[in-house]
Design a protein around this motif. Structure first.
Motif, PDB file in Angstrom:
ATOM      1  N   VAL A   3      95.188   7.002 -60.913  1.00 56.12           N
ATOM      2  CA  VAL A   3      95.861   6.052 -60.029  1.00 56.12           C
ATOM      3  C   VAL A   3      95.261   6.245 -58.644  1.00 56.12           C
ATOM      4  CG1 VAL A   3      98.054   5.338 -59.005  1.00 56.12           C
ATOM      5  CG2 VAL A   3      97.987   6.141 -61.378  1.00 56.12           C
ATOM      6  N   SER A   4      94.895   5.157 -57.998  1.00 56.57           N
ATOM      7  CA  SER A   4      94.260   5.266 -56.685  1.00 56.57           C
ATOM      8  C   SER A   4      95.086   4.547 -55.629  1.00 56.57           C
ATOM      9  CB  SER A   4      92.835   4.694 -56.717  1.00 56.57           C
ATOM     10  OG  SER A   4      92.867   3.305 -56.987  1.00 56.57           O
ATOM     11  N   ILE A   5      94.999   5.071 -54.398  1.00 58.27           N
ATOM     12  CA  ILE A   5      95.675   4.471 -53.253  1.00 58.27           C
ATOM     13  C   ILE A   5      94.627   4.209 -52.179  1.00 58.27           C
ATOM     14  CG2 ILE A   5      97.479   4.732 -51.507  1.00 58.27           C
ATOM     15  CD1 ILE A   5      98.785   6.843 -53.299  1.00 58.27           C
ATOM     16  N   ASP A   6      94.435   2.959 -51.845  1.00 63.71           N
ATOM     17  CA  ASP A   6      93.528   2.575 -50.764  1.00 63.71           C
ATOM     18  C   ASP A   6      94.258   2.800 -49.438  1.00 63.71           C
ATOM     19  OD1 ASP A   6      91.992   1.309 -48.840  1.00 63.71           O
ATOM     20  OD2 ASP A   6      91.554  -0.445 -50.076  1.00 63.71           O
ATOM     21  N   ILE A   7      93.751   3.729 -48.623  1.00 56.67           N
ATOM     22  CA  ILE A   7      94.439   4.068 -47.371  1.00 56.67           C
ATOM     23  C   ILE A   7      93.661   3.566 -46.153  1.00 56.67           C
ATOM     24  CG2 ILE A   7      95.597   6.075 -48.363  1.00 56.67           C
ATOM     25  CD1 ILE A   7      93.457   7.819 -46.938  1.00 56.67           C
ATOM     26  N   THR A   8      92.862   2.538 -46.341  1.00 59.81           N
ATOM     27  CA  THR A   8      92.106   1.972 -45.220  1.00 59.81           C
ATOM     28  C   THR A   8      93.048   1.629 -44.067  1.00 59.81           C
ATOM     29  OG1 THR A   8      90.471   1.027 -46.747  1.00 59.81           O
ATOM     30  CG2 THR A   8      90.559   0.111 -44.515  1.00 59.81           C
ATOM     31  N   SER A 224      87.983   5.920 -48.088  1.00 56.73           N
ATOM     32  CA  SER A 224      89.395   5.806 -47.686  1.00 56.73           C
ATOM     33  C   SER A 224      90.278   5.603 -48.921  1.00 56.73           C
ATOM     34  CB  SER A 224      89.597   4.645 -46.704  1.00 56.73           C
ATOM     35  OG  SER A 224      88.920   4.877 -45.506  1.00 56.73           O
ATOM     36  N   ARG A 225      90.108   6.509 -49.883  1.00 60.87           N
ATOM     37  CA  ARG A 225      90.815   6.341 -51.154  1.00 60.87           C
ATOM     38  C   ARG A 225      91.348   7.687 -51.651  1.00 60.87           C
ATOM     39  NH1 ARG A 225      90.583   2.183 -54.486  1.00 60.87           N
ATOM     40  NH2 ARG A 225      88.792   1.382 -53.341  1.00 60.87           N
ATOM     41  N   ILE A 226      92.631   7.699 -51.972  1.00 58.25           N
ATOM     42  CA  ILE A 226      93.242   8.848 -52.629  1.00 58.25           C
ATOM     43  C   ILE A 226      93.221   8.583 -54.134  1.00 58.25           C
ATOM     44  CG2 ILE A 226      95.370  10.173 -52.962  1.00 58.25           C
ATOM     45  CD1 ILE A 226      96.144   9.402 -50.087  1.00 58.25           C
ATOM     46  N   THR A 227      92.796   9.581 -54.906  1.00 60.43           N
ATOM     47  CA  THR A 227      92.784   9.450 -56.367  1.00 60.43           C
ATOM     48  C   THR A 227      93.675  10.528 -56.965  1.00 60.43           C
ATOM     49  OG1 THR A 227      90.537   8.550 -56.351  1.00 60.43           O
ATOM     50  CG2 THR A 227      91.347   9.449 -58.435  1.00 60.43           C
ATOM     51  N   ILE A 228      94.578  10.096 -57.828  1.00 65.28           N
ATOM     52  CA  ILE A 228      95.482  11.020 -58.514  1.00 65.28           C
ATOM     53  C   ILE A 228      95.107  11.033 -59.979  1.00 65.28           C
ATOM     54  CG2 ILE A 228      97.876  11.598 -59.036  1.00 65.28           C
ATOM     55  CD1 ILE A 228      97.113   9.223 -56.183  1.00 65.28           C
ATOM     56  N   ASP A 229      94.677  12.174 -60.479  1.00 60.14           N
ATOM     57  CA  ASP A 229      94.194  12.326 -61.846  1.00 60.14           C
ATOM     58  C   ASP A 229      95.388  12.302 -62.802  1.00 60.14           C
ATOM     59  OD1 ASP A 229      91.937  12.909 -63.626  1.00 60.14           O
ATOM     60  OD2 ASP A 229      92.975  14.795 -63.984  1.00 60.14           O
ATOM     61  N   LYS A 230      95.546  11.197 -63.520  1.00 57.61           N
ATOM     62  CA  LYS A 230      96.651  11.042 -64.451  1.00 57.61           C
ATOM     63  C   LYS A 230      96.171  10.300 -65.689  1.00 57.61           C
ATOM     64  CE  LYS A 230     100.727   9.738 -62.999  1.00 57.61           C
ATOM     65  NZ  LYS A 230     101.610  10.888 -63.283  1.00 57.61           N
ATOM     66  N   MET A 231      96.905  10.428 -66.778  1.00 60.36           N
ATOM     67  CA  MET A 231      96.606   9.649 -67.975  1.00 60.36           C
ATOM     68  C   MET A 231      97.230   8.268 -67.837  1.00 60.36           C
ATOM     69  SD  MET A 231      96.769  12.325 -71.130  1.00 60.36           S
ATOM     70  CE  MET A 231      95.729  13.788 -71.162  1.00 60.36           C
ATOM     71  N   ALA A 232      96.862   7.595 -66.780  1.00 57.47           N
ATOM     72  CA  ALA A 232      97.359   6.253 -66.479  1.00 57.47           C
ATOM     73  C   ALA A 232      96.348   5.600 -65.552  1.00 57.47           C
ATOM     74  CB  ALA A 232      98.725   6.322 -65.813  1.00 57.47           C
ATOM     75  N   VAL A 233      96.411   4.288 -65.472  1.00 59.81           N
ATOM     76  CA  VAL A 233      95.520   3.545 -64.593  1.00 59.81           C
ATOM     77  C   VAL A 233      96.369   2.678 -63.675  1.00 59.81           C
ATOM     78  CG1 VAL A 233      93.670   1.843 -64.436  1.00 59.81           C
ATOM     79  CG2 VAL A 233      93.669   3.511 -66.304  1.00 59.81           C
ATOM     80  N   GLY A 234      96.120   2.756 -62.374  1.00 60.45           N
ATOM     81  CA  GLY A 234      96.867   1.940 -61.433  1.00 60.45           C
ATOM     82  C   GLY A 234      96.184   1.940 -60.084  1.00 60.45           C
ATOM     83  N   HIS A 235      96.587   1.015 -59.248  1.00 58.17           N
ATOM     84  CA  HIS A 235      95.985   0.910 -57.928  1.00 58.17           C
ATOM     85  C   HIS A 235      96.992   0.314 -56.963  1.00 58.17           C
ATOM     86  CE1 HIS A 235      93.048   0.335 -54.765  1.00 58.17           C
ATOM     87  NE2 HIS A 235      93.443  -0.924 -54.643  1.00 58.17           N
ATOM     88  N   THR A 236      96.985   0.810 -55.728  1.00 58.00           N
ATOM     89  CA  THR A 236      97.800   0.235 -54.667  1.00 58.00           C
ATOM     90  C   THR A 236      97.092   0.480 -53.343  1.00 58.00           C
ATOM     91  OG1 THR A 236     100.033   0.079 -53.761  1.00 58.00           O
ATOM     92  CG2 THR A 236      99.207   2.295 -54.235  1.00 58.00           C
ATOM     93  N   ARG A 237      97.653  -0.040 -52.275  1.00 57.12           N
ATOM     94  CA  ARG A 237      97.092   0.188 -50.943  1.00 57.12           C
ATOM     95  C   ARG A 237      98.233   0.349 -49.955  1.00 57.12           C
ATOM     96  NH1 ARG A 237      96.694  -4.703 -47.998  1.00 57.12           N
ATOM     97  NH2 ARG A 237      94.908  -3.873 -46.854  1.00 57.12           N
ATOM     98  N   THR A 238      98.012   1.181 -48.968  1.00 52.48           N
ATOM     99  CA  THR A 238      99.063   1.393 -47.967  1.00 52.48           C
ATOM    100  C   THR A 238      99.193   0.193 -47.042  1.00 52.48           C
ATOM    101  OG1 THR A 238      97.449   2.585 -46.596  1.00 52.48           O
ATOM    102  CG2 THR A 238      98.891   3.908 -47.998  1.00 52.48           C
ATOM    103  N   GLY A 239      98.070  -0.496 -46.764  1.00 52.93           N
ATOM    104  CA  GLY A 239      98.125  -1.658 -45.885  1.00 52.93           C
ATOM    105  C   GLY A 239      98.699  -1.294 -44.524  1.00 52.93           C
ATOM    106  N   GLU A 240      99.696  -2.055 -44.090  1.00 54.14           N
ATOM    107  CA  GLU A 240     100.354  -1.788 -42.808  1.00 54.14           C
ATOM    108  C   GLU A 240     101.464  -0.754 -42.936  1.00 54.14           C
ATOM    109  OE1 GLU A 240      99.285  -3.032 -39.900  1.00 54.14           O
ATOM    110  OE2 GLU A 240      97.654  -3.875 -41.105  1.00 54.14           O
TER     111      GLU A 240
END
Length: 369
Positions: A3-8, A224-240
């Motif tokens: 699962v990744s989080i875009d923290i731009t 600018s990406r946080i990656t969490i190693d999990k047996m799952a796939v997902g994506h989000t972004r912090t935005g504002e």
């Protein structure tokens, strides 16, 4: 898988480490319903279960799909409040007030997430409260989970305010019955961990703080990406919005990422416990399981568990050529299941019993993470 989080654009002042009484209550309910996931809490779970009022225990069973298999976002209502800048409350009452601030649609979506799989990190154009086809689909999916999920889903879709009031009362009764005492004991540890991680953020930055949270969490600063190693796939972004890190004392081995569409990003992580090894990555775990799936390598492991042997000795013992043995040893070595050392002219191999002994718990941790 990850699962990744875009923290731009995420600034340091929008990163917070905050304990959450409501999240910890969710962990407590999970540990009571699935004690096998938490062997270190079995004594606590047995003691609490033994003194539970039977009526309260029945009510807990009625809603346990919100925390038994995994964790509903109803335990993180701060993340759903518009603006994506709210933080967990200091008390359970404050967080239950935050839960009341969610719209009926938000509450229904979060409550149906695991019973009906209505989507998570993408925007849905239909609402089960107003769209007959989405409602029918939700009930159809709930039927596959059992009769009580169907009954709960029907109640939720027919009268969300009544179910919300019932759920809040259930959590308040759990607090009175057992959680207030538990929180008084674990909250100090969580506050101390939050202070430590906050200091790491201030002095050394987000990368160091995330590494201290878990070896399964990494930061690519360039991307600018946080990656969490999990047996799952997902994506989000912090935005504002912000990023909230929530420590849990009762949650090991679970490492959870809130990446619901439109909600604030959050990572709930178990506080460090003495003697715990760094978690194996999903890739590492996959390599190890694959390495042990071959019968020849299993026989080699049996041999190498008893002592150190050279490639030639193993070839003679197993009636194979040295190149064949070398190929199998290479797979085991890549999986970090064996150690190799040179003694004079000879290179000896031996099974790493420490790694192998952790493999069962690593597999459990990997699938529960």
């Amino acid at each position: 898988m990850s699962v990744s989080i875009d923290i731009t654009g995420l600034t340091p002042e929008r990163i917070h480490v905050v304990p959450s009484p409501l999240a910890e209550l969710g962990m407590a309910l999970h540990a009571l319903s699935e004690p096998g996931h938490h062997p270190g809490l079995q004594g606590w779970a047995t003691a609490v279960s033994a003194r539970l009022d039977p009526c309260l225990a029945d009510r807990m069973c009625e809603a346990d799909f919100l925390w038994r298999t995994t964790f509903s976002d109803v335990f993180a209502p701060f993340a759903g409040i518009p603006g994506k800048s709210e933080l967990p409350g200091a008390t359970l009452a404050e967080e239950l007030d935050q839960l009341d601030k969610l719209t009926d649609q938000q509450f229904v979506d979060a409550a149906l997430e695991f019973t009906c799989q209505l989507g998570y990190d993408t925007q849905r154009e239909t609402d089960p409260l107003s769209d007959p086809e989405t409602r029918r689909h939700a009930l159809e999916l709930a039927a596959a989970r059992g009769d009580h999920q169907v009954r709960f889903t029907m109640r939720l879709l027919d009268d969300p305010p009544a179910v919300r009031a019932w759920f809040r009362q259930l959590l308040e009764d759990c607090d009175e019955a057992f959680f207030a005492d538990t929180w008084s004991r674990v909250s100090h540890q969580l506050a101390a961990d939050a202070r430590h991680k906050t200091e790491l953020l201030r002095r050394k930055g987000l990368k160091e703080a995330l590494q201290a949270i878990s070896g399964a969490v990494s930061l690519d600063e360039q991307a600018s990406r946080i990656t969490i190693d999990k047996m799952a796939v997902g994506h989000t972004r912090t935005g504002e919005g912000g990023l909230v890190l929530v420590p849990t004392s009762l949650g090991w081995p679970h490492l959870m990422v809130l990446h619901r569409y439109g909600w604030q990003s959050s990572i709930t992580y178990p506080v460090n416990s003495p003697g715990l090894a760094a978690p194996a990555s999903v890739e590492q775990l996959t390599r190890r399981m694959a390495a042990l799936s071959h019968p020849v390598r299993m026989r080699l492991c049996r041999h190498l568990a008893r002592g150190s042997y050279t490639t030639g000795e193993l070839a003679d013992a197993h009636g194979m050529t040295a190149p064949e043995i070398s190929r199998h040893l290479s797979v085991l070595k890549k999986a970090e299941l064996i150690t190799t050392r040179r003694r004079g002219r000879y290179v000896q191999h031996q099974l790493d019993l420490g790694v192998v002994s952790r493999l069962g718990s690593e597999f459990i941790e990997g699938v529960l993470r």
